[in-house]
Design an enzyme around this catalytic site. Structure first.
Site, PDB file in Angstrom:
ATOM      1  N   LYS A 176       1.080  -1.441  -0.199  1.00 42.13           N
ATOM      2  CA  LYS A 176       0.020  -0.240   0.404  1.00 42.13           C
ATOM      3  C   LYS A 176       0.865   0.894  -0.089  1.00 42.13           C
ATOM      4  O   LYS A 176       1.387   1.585   0.772  1.00 42.13           O
ATOM      5  CB  LYS A 176      -0.868  -0.202   0.973  1.00 42.13           C
ATOM      6  CG  LYS A 176      -2.331   1.053   1.110  1.00 42.13           C
ATOM      7  CD  LYS A 176      -2.622   1.643   2.135  1.00 42.13           C
ATOM      8  CE  LYS A 176      -1.900   2.624   2.784  1.00 42.13           C
ATOM      9  NZ  LYS A 176      -1.857   4.200   2.509  1.00 42.13           N
ATOM     10  N   GLU A 251      10.588   2.148  10.351  1.00 40.03           N
ATOM     11  CA  GLU A 251      10.766   2.257   9.661  1.00 40.03           C
ATOM     12  C   GLU A 251      10.542   3.859  10.156  1.00 40.03           C
ATOM     13  O   GLU A 251       9.299   4.947   9.690  1.00 40.03           O
ATOM     14  CB  GLU A 251      10.838   2.360   8.520  1.00 40.03           C
ATOM     15  CG  GLU A 251      12.011   1.042   8.500  1.00 40.03           C
ATOM     16  CD  GLU A 251      13.410   0.806   8.850  1.00 40.03           C
ATOM     17  OE1 GLU A 251      14.160   2.037   8.903  1.00 40.03           O
ATOM     18  OE2 GLU A 251      14.806  -0.152   9.052  1.00 40.03           O
ATOM     19  N   CYS A 285      13.810  10.953   5.716  1.00 40.17           N
ATOM     20  CA  CYS A 285      13.297  10.408   7.900  1.00 40.17           C
ATOM     21  C   CYS A 285      14.725  11.163   8.177  1.00 40.17           C
ATOM     22  O   CYS A 285      15.425  11.100   9.115  1.00 40.17           O
ATOM     23  CB  CYS A 285      12.711   9.130   7.714  1.00 40.17           C
ATOM     24  SG  CYS A 285      14.489   7.519   6.678  1.00 40.17           S
ATOM     25  N   GLU A 386      10.137  16.718  14.875  1.00 40.53           N
ATOM     26  CA  GLU A 386       9.921  16.342  12.571  1.00 40.53           C
ATOM     27  C   GLU A 386       9.761  17.593  12.081  1.00 40.53           C
ATOM     28  O   GLU A 386       8.429  17.855  12.543  1.00 40.53           O
ATOM     29  CB  GLU A 386      10.207  15.050  12.450  1.00 40.53           C
ATOM     30  CG  GLU A 386      10.236  14.523  10.758  1.00 40.53           C
ATOM     31  CD  GLU A 386      10.253  13.247  10.593  1.00 40.53           C
ATOM     32  OE1 GLU A 386       8.977  12.772  10.907  1.00 40.53           O
ATOM     33  OE2 GLU A 386      10.837  12.777  10.413  1.00 40.53           O
TER      34      GLU A 386
HETATM   35  P1  NAD Z   1       2.601   8.644   7.710  1.00 39.40           P
HETATM   36  O1  NAD Z   1       3.072   7.710   8.696  1.00 39.40           O
HETATM   37  O2  NAD Z   1       1.189   8.974   7.857  1.00 39.40           O
HETATM   38  O3  NAD Z   1       2.116   7.517   6.265  1.00 39.40           O
HETATM   39  C1  NAD Z   1       2.530   6.637   6.309  1.00 39.40           C
HETATM   40  C2  NAD Z   1       1.787   5.391   5.540  1.00 39.40           C
HETATM   41  O4  NAD Z   1       1.076   4.751   6.467  1.00 39.40           O
HETATM   42  C3  NAD Z   1       0.849   5.577   5.042  1.00 39.40           C
HETATM   43  O5  NAD Z   1       1.132   4.908   3.706  1.00 39.40           O
HETATM   44  C4  NAD Z   1      -0.071   5.851   5.266  1.00 39.40           C
HETATM   45  O6  NAD Z   1      -1.672   5.959   4.579  1.00 39.40           O
HETATM   46  C5  NAD Z   1       0.156   4.739   5.587  1.00 39.40           C
HETATM   47  N1  NAD Z   1      -1.107   4.902   7.127  1.00 39.40           N
HETATM   48  C6  NAD Z   1      -1.184   5.610   7.390  1.00 39.40           C
HETATM   49  N2  NAD Z   1      -2.002   5.292   9.022  1.00 39.40           N
HETATM   50  C7  NAD Z   1      -2.383   4.544   8.781  1.00 39.40           C
HETATM   51  C8  NAD Z   1      -3.094   3.453   9.584  1.00 39.40           C
HETATM   52  N3  NAD Z   1      -3.748   3.742  10.952  1.00 39.40           N
HETATM   53  N4  NAD Z   1      -3.210   2.033   9.746  1.00 39.40           N
HETATM   54  C9  NAD Z   1      -2.054   1.687   7.858  1.00 39.40           C
HETATM   55  N5  NAD Z   1      -1.681   2.425   7.553  1.00 39.40           N
HETATM   56  C10 NAD Z   1      -1.671   3.867   7.570  1.00 39.40           C
HETATM   57  O7  NAD Z   1       3.692   8.859   6.809  1.00 39.40           O
HETATM   58  P2  NAD Z   1       4.305   9.943   5.638  1.00 39.40           P
HETATM   59  O8  NAD Z   1       3.773  11.484   5.940  1.00 39.40           O
HETATM   60  O9  NAD Z   1       3.556   8.583   4.176  1.00 39.40           O
HETATM   61  O10 NAD Z   1       5.951   9.874   5.104  1.00 39.40           O
HETATM   62  C11 NAD Z   1       6.260  10.901   7.055  1.00 39.40           C
HETATM   63  C12 NAD Z   1       7.116   9.887   7.638  1.00 39.40           C
HETATM   64  O11 NAD Z   1       7.924   8.910   7.172  1.00 39.40           O
HETATM   65  C13 NAD Z   1       8.206  10.812   8.312  1.00 39.40           C
HETATM   66  O12 NAD Z   1       7.470  10.888   9.844  1.00 39.40           O
HETATM   67  C14 NAD Z   1       9.462   9.729   7.831  1.00 39.40           C
HETATM   68  O13 NAD Z   1       9.952  10.197   9.174  1.00 39.40           O
HETATM   69  C15 NAD Z   1       9.121   8.809   7.580  1.00 39.40           C
HETATM   70  N6  NAD Z   1       9.940   8.129   7.268  1.00 39.40           N
HETATM   71  C16 NAD Z   1      10.480   7.780   7.310  1.00 39.40           C
HETATM   72  C17 NAD Z   1      11.863   6.092   6.642  1.00 39.40           C
HETATM   73  C18 NAD Z   1      12.867   5.461   7.617  1.00 39.40           C
HETATM   74  O14 NAD Z   1      13.065   4.566   6.866  1.00 39.40           O
HETATM   75  N7  NAD Z   1      12.779   5.065   8.989  1.00 39.40           N
HETATM   76  C19 NAD Z   1      11.424   6.892   5.549  1.00 39.40           C
HETATM   77  C20 NAD Z   1      11.255   7.581   4.284  1.00 39.40           C
HETATM   78  C21 NAD Z   1       9.868   7.493   5.900  1.00 39.40           C
END
Ligand code: NAD
Length: 492
Positions: A176, A251, A285, A386
């Protein structure tokens, strides 16, 4: 111009219209609409998961030898490599990232499939030392259906980082992608389909987190969630997974410290810090978003850094000169601007940036200038939370103990950068910081063979490396009798 995916979902080997909430993919450089599509519904998610479970347990897949699965992964790598220009165009339209960066991400995704294929062929099960007349073995089995949930910032790379090891391990995967960047994963599906993966083993279901993501986490047939995204979402998923006693890898976010000692090669440090925070427009991230500079060089170093930041080229993602492209979305730009406004209210001085650019050509895009703020304590919201944008806080420090204490005083533990010519000191500090990755005299370098992951609020588990495949497998112990005699306890 490259044709974009047509917006249909890839569900169990079929291209179908979504039946869930509408998703609009926008080109962040000018706000134009790339694609309006319907995401998957919860019912379609169930269909994909059930088909995945059937395909995974099919002897054609379960019985496939590792070297044969490796061949499939290699074909996927070839497919990605042959389509780098196309994937790069789609991903740049989806995310606003520069073509140079999205081409590199596509190349790294191909490398991930290639590496996992090679790793798979060299992973051994083990004979263990027996304590009786039997042979003991430790072997590994696939988990079943894996749910992969990814964010919008580096779609093809984070998708590959999950899909490649999960398939290598013999699982089925339902992926997803995030709603702001649905198109790149659909292009990956086209390539994986072309590589001849058995039908049903892989689905790509764009859709909302609440509908599709949540269904993936809760469905009883899904046996692992591999998640990359924000810490708040990660916590929700971890709690749901706990109720199912299902493994998760998380992650999550970061607020990574970068540290410049007075003896550092300052040119090296300026370049590394600029790249660490402003490449990907800070939407990374591991962005080095808290900079600590030793007091003796603080003023001089910050002046050099600000001058170099002002020279960065902010521009269109398709312009080869561009270093800082737009943010993913206008809503995200507003969130970034909100963090800066709060920091200013908390007493920050804006050394550069702190606004959208003035150029007429950039007005329709979600651009934000690279921003450096000073004068805040490490306890300020901007130094704790962040931002996920091009915003750097600079702070002074006195000595090694002081900077370790300040760097550690944060909820996240994802990455850290250290610049010094004193290697024993670099090593001491690197070992003292609670974090997943430390870069010494460099920043934001990656290799698929080196494990990656976070500590504290930055996550749980590691991806990449040979052991990355094991994270998608269950360990099983086998005892094989060597005597041919009934057990004496039975007194037969
Ligand atoms: P997000 O947590 O809003 O969403 C990530 C994914 O989770 C999306 O596909 C979203 O639709 C899904 N999602 C949201 N709510 C959910 C739920 N209740 N159940 C299941 N899935 C759900 O994050 P974002 O805004 O898309 O991405 C930015 C974040 O990602 C930042 O905090 C960044 O640091 C982190 N990130 C971490 C890494 C790493 O490797 N540590 C890498 C890239 C990004």
């Amino acid at each position: 111009m490259t044709e974009l995916p047509d917006g249909r979902l890839y569900l169990a080997g079929q291209w179908v219209a979504g039946e869930g909430a509408e998703i609009t993919s926008i080109f962040p450089a000018d706000g134009s609409v790339n694609q309006v599509l319907k995401g998957a519904s919860a019912a379609q998610t169930d269909t994909a998961i059930e088909a995945a479970a059937r395909a995974q347990s099919d002897p054609a897949w379960r019985g496939m030898k590792p070297h044969e699965r490796a061949r499939l992964l290699t074909r996927i790598a070839d497919g990605i490599e042959a389509n780098i220009a196309r994937i790069s165009q789609i991903q740049s339209r989806d995310t606003g990232k520069t073509l140079r960066e999205t081409a590199a991400l596509a190349g790294s995704a191909a490398g991930t499939f290639r590496y996992m294929a090679a790793a798979l062929e060299t992973l051994d099960d083990t004979l263990t030392v027996p304590r009786g007349d039997y042979l003991t073995m430790s072997v590994h089995e696939p988990l079943g259906v894996v749910g992969a949930i990814t964010p919008w910032n580096s779609p093809i790379a984070s998708d590959a980082q999950k899909v490649a090891p999960a398939l290598a391990a013999g699982n089925a995967v339902v992926l997803k992608p995030a709603s702001w960047s649905p198109l790149t994963a659909l292009e990956l599906a086209r390539i994986i389909e072309g590589a001849g993966l058995p039908r049903g083993l892989f689905s790509v279901l764009p859709g909302s987190g609440r509908e599709v993501g949540n269904r993936l986490v809760e469905h009883p047939l899904v046996r692992k969630i591999s998640f990359t995204g924000g810490t708040a979402t990660g916590r929700v998923i971890a709690a749901q997974a706990a109720a199912k006693l299902m493994p998760v890898s998380l992650e999550l976010g970061g607020k990574s410290p970068t540290i410049v000692f007075a003896d550092a090669d300052l040119d090296l440090a300026v370049a590394g810090i600029l790249y660490g925070i402003f490449s990907s427009t800070g939407q990374s991230c591991i962005a080095g978003s808290r900079l600590f500079v030793q007091r003796a060089v603080h003023e001089d170093f910050v002046a050099r850094l600000v001058a170099a930041t002002r020279r960065l080229v902010v521009g269109h993602p398709f312009d080869a000169q561009t270093q800082v492209a737009p943010l993913i979305h206008q809503d995200h730009r507003e969130a970034v601007a909100g963090h800066v406004a709060r920091a200013v209210a908390d007493g920050a001085q804006v050394l550069c940036g702190g606004a959208a650019p003035d150029e007429a050509a950039l007005q329709k895009g979600s651009y934000y200038l690279p921003t450096i703020l000073s004068g805040l304590p490490n306890t300020a919201a901007l130094c704790r939370d962040e931002v996920f944008g091009p915003v750097l806080a600079v702070l002074p420090f006195d000595d090694e103990d002081d900077v370790i204490a300040q760097a550690e005083d944060n909820a996240y533990g994802l990455a850290c950068g250290i610049w010094t010519r004193d290697f024993p000191r670099a090593y001491r500090v690197a070992r003292a910081i609670t974090t997943g990755t430390v870069w010494i005299n460099t920043y934001k370098q990656f290799s698929i063979s080196t494990p990656f992951g976070g500590e504290k609020d930055a996550g749980l588990g590691r991806e990449k490396g040979r052991e990355g495949i094991r994270a998608y497998m269950a360990q099983k112990s086998l005892y094989v009798d060597l005597t041919g005699r009934p057990h004496p306890w039975a007194r037969l």
